[in-house]
Design a protein around this motif. Sequence first.
Motif, PDB file in Angstrom:
ATOM      1  N   LEU A 171       0.861  -1.062   0.003  1.00  0.00           N
ATOM      2  CA  LEU A 171      -0.126   0.076  -0.078  1.00  0.00           C
ATOM      3  C   LEU A 171       0.844   1.172   0.183  1.00  0.00           C
ATOM      4  CD1 LEU A 171      -3.184   0.593   1.823  1.00  0.00           C
ATOM      5  CD2 LEU A 171      -1.448   2.084   2.412  1.00  0.00           C
ATOM      6  N   LEU A 209      -2.447   0.371  -4.435  1.00  0.00           N
ATOM      7  CA  LEU A 209      -2.694  -1.045  -3.583  1.00  0.00           C
ATOM      8  C   LEU A 209      -1.863  -1.775  -4.727  1.00  0.00           C
ATOM      9  CD1 LEU A 209      -2.804  -3.007  -1.156  1.00  0.00           C
ATOM     10  CD2 LEU A 209      -5.044  -3.477  -2.219  1.00  0.00           C
ATOM     11  N   ARG A 233      -4.220   3.442   4.902  1.00  0.00           N
ATOM     12  CA  ARG A 233      -3.259   4.725   3.970  1.00  0.00           C
ATOM     13  C   ARG A 233      -2.960   5.844   5.037  1.00  0.00           C
ATOM     14  NH1 ARG A 233      -4.175   9.088   1.149  1.00  0.00           N
ATOM     15  NH2 ARG A 233      -2.869   9.554  -0.641  1.00  0.00           N
TER      16      ARG A 233
END
Length: 177
Positions: free
Chosen positions: A106, A111, A165
């Motif tokens: 990530l 991704l 994230r």
Amino acid sequence: MSTPRTPDPGMLVVSVLSADWDAFWPEVGAEFKARFGPFEASEEFAFDQTDYYDEELGTPITRRLIAFDALRPLDALADIKLWTNAVERRYAVDGRRRFNLDPGFLTQQSLILATGKNFSHRVYLRDGIWADLTLMWQRKRWVDFPWTFPDYAGEAMKTRLTKLRLSYKNKLSKPQK
């Protein structure tokens, strides 16, 4: 002319699918920690978008996402996938896997998952491993593609990945130990 530069490291994320967590998770979790360091594992959540793994893994299948504290160079993806493949084989019973491990990175932009299967949008890395652009971060949300697996295209996964994230962005802003 572009000037090559080393990209920011990525957050190693591994999706783990299984119908029998008690049979392997304590040992495999310890192997992951020994190999890649501390991690956080999500709660188990349903994997019901396909029956692709039902015969091999049994039912009902659930998933955990594990995200590692230490950020890693993106060019480590093939090595990581080869290692997870070996772990799957080592714990197999009568030739059947007890779990499925899908590692990926990530980043702020995407991704990327590792796979052993070629397809038109995948980029070959080495030793039979391809990189799959699974999701892209654009306009403050995850965007999927026609080839994105339905479980990754769903809002439940995207919500989890958005939280990861944010954690990743925070790690980037702090010096790595």
